[in-house]
Enzyme design. Structure first.
Site, PDB file in Angstrom:
ATOM      1  N   HIS A 175     -16.775  -5.334   3.360  1.00 54.33           N
ATOM      2  CA  HIS A 175     -17.385  -5.928   2.680  1.00 54.33           C
ATOM      3  C   HIS A 175     -16.391  -6.299   1.651  1.00 54.33           C
ATOM      4  CE1 HIS A 175     -19.955  -2.485   2.318  1.00 54.33           C
ATOM      5  NE2 HIS A 175     -20.255  -3.335   1.391  1.00 54.33           N
TER       6      HIS A 175
ATOM      7  N   CYS B 185     -10.759  -1.958   1.698  1.00 54.60           N
ATOM      8  CA  CYS B 185     -11.854  -2.259   1.111  1.00 54.60           C
ATOM      9  C   CYS B 185     -12.246  -2.318   0.160  1.00 54.60           C
ATOM     10  CB  CYS B 185     -12.383  -0.280   1.811  1.00 54.60           C
ATOM     11  SG  CYS B 185     -12.190   0.670   0.998  1.00 54.60           S
ATOM     12  N   GLY B 186     -13.934  -1.606  -1.034  1.00 58.87           N
ATOM     13  CA  GLY B 186     -13.134  -1.925  -2.194  1.00 58.87           C
ATOM     14  C   GLY B 186     -12.820  -1.510  -3.359  1.00 58.87           C
TER      15      GLY B 186
ATOM     16  N   GLY C 242     -10.011   0.656  -2.432  1.00 52.92           N
ATOM     17  CA  GLY C 242      -9.031   1.420  -1.103  1.00 52.92           C
ATOM     18  C   GLY C 242      -8.940   2.603  -0.550  1.00 52.92           C
TER      19      GLY C 242
ATOM     20  N   GLY D 245     -12.021   4.417  -0.045  1.00 56.22           N
ATOM     21  CA  GLY D 245     -12.284   5.200   2.130  1.00 56.22           C
ATOM     22  C   GLY D 245     -11.333   4.727   3.026  1.00 56.22           C
TER      23      GLY D 245
ATOM     24  N   HIS E  30      10.864   4.890   2.410  1.00 53.98           N
ATOM     25  CA  HIS E  30      10.933   6.417   1.627  1.00 53.98           C
ATOM     26  C   HIS E  30       9.736   7.316   2.929  1.00 53.98           C
ATOM     27  CE1 HIS E  30      12.899   6.618  -2.159  1.00 53.98           C
ATOM     28  NE2 HIS E  30      13.257   5.973  -1.532  1.00 53.98           N
TER      29      HIS E  30
ATOM     30  N   ARG F 169      17.612  13.056   3.903  1.00 56.30           N
ATOM     31  CA  ARG F 169      16.596  13.251   2.795  1.00 56.30           C
ATOM     32  C   ARG F 169      15.154  12.887   4.113  1.00 56.30           C
ATOM     33  NH1 ARG F 169      16.582  10.110  -2.130  1.00 56.30           N
ATOM     34  NH2 ARG F 169      18.222   8.347  -1.360  1.00 56.30           N
TER      35      ARG F 169
HETATM   36  C1  RB5 Z   1     -18.600  -0.503  -0.464  1.00 56.18           C
HETATM   37  O1  RB5 Z   1     -19.539  -0.760  -1.187  1.00 56.18           O
HETATM   38  C2  RB5 Z   1     -17.118   0.133  -0.576  1.00 56.18           C
HETATM   39  O2  RB5 Z   1     -17.838   2.091  -1.047  1.00 56.18           O
HETATM   40  C3  RB5 Z   1     -16.659   0.640   0.231  1.00 56.18           C
HETATM   41  O3  RB5 Z   1     -15.543  -0.394   0.058  1.00 56.18           O
HETATM   42  C4  RB5 Z   1     -14.962   1.299  -0.259  1.00 56.18           C
HETATM   43  O4  RB5 Z   1     -14.941   1.187  -2.028  1.00 56.18           O
HETATM   44  C5  RB5 Z   1     -14.978   2.381  -0.508  1.00 56.18           C
HETATM   45  O5  RB5 Z   1     -14.007   3.214  -1.019  1.00 56.18           O
END
Ligand code: RB5
Length: 151
Positions: free
Chosen positions: A9, A66-67, A69, A71, A99, A134
């Site tokens: 979300h 995600c909110g 990035g 997670g 790279h 490399r």
């Molecule tokens: C969700 O509310 C939020 O915690 C999730 O999207 C994210 O930011 C986690 O890393």
């Protein structure tokens, strides 16, 4: 090149914008996530959809949102042969592919604006791994670390 995307979300609104942008660049993209926003979804579930598809080599590159990035990147890197990173600048989006052979890019829907996100994705999709000794050597070391540590 086959591309897939998913978002929880926190990244849902930006996901729709990115899908349109990727199509406008002439790429095909499959949305493996929810088609309607679900405020109770969890990023491990939504990220897993893309990470599994990249790990199985069904798709060449993936985009997860995600909110923040954060997670999404933590989850994606748990999967074999997935090389994921948060990139909120265009330099990293290109260099990460050239790279490090990054195959999943993670974006925070609450962090980057629409215009920058589009440029970042353009760099990610337009870049190719550079087969110099490399970079190959480092990737082999990465593969070895994965072999020793991923069950
Ligand atoms: C969700 O509310 C939020 O915690 C999730 O999207 C994210 O930011 C986690 O890393």
């Amino acid at each position: 090149m086959k591309i897939c995307i998913s978002a929880d979300h926190g990244g849902f609104d930006l996901k729709k914008i990115i899908i349109d942008h990727v199509k406008s660049l002439g790429f095909e993209i499959d949305d493996l996530g929810e088609k309607e926003i679900d405020l109770s979804d969890d990023y491990p579930d939504t990220t897993k959809l893309v990470a599994e598809a990249i790990s199985s080599k069904t798709y060449e590159k993936g985009i997860v949102l995600c909110g923040s990035g954060v997670g999404a990147s933590v989850v994606a890197n748990k999967f074999k042969d997935v090389r994921a990173a948060i990139c909120h600048d265009t330099y990293s989006a290109a260099q990460g592919v050239e790279h490090d052979d990054m195959n999943v890019i993670c974006l925070g829907g609450r962090i980057v604006g629409e215009a920058l996100a589009k440029e970042i994705v353009s760099e990610f999709l337009g870049s190719r791994f550079i087969s110099e000794d490399r970079f190959i050597r480092r990737k082999e070391k990465l593969d070895q670390i994965e072999k020793e540590n991923l069950l």
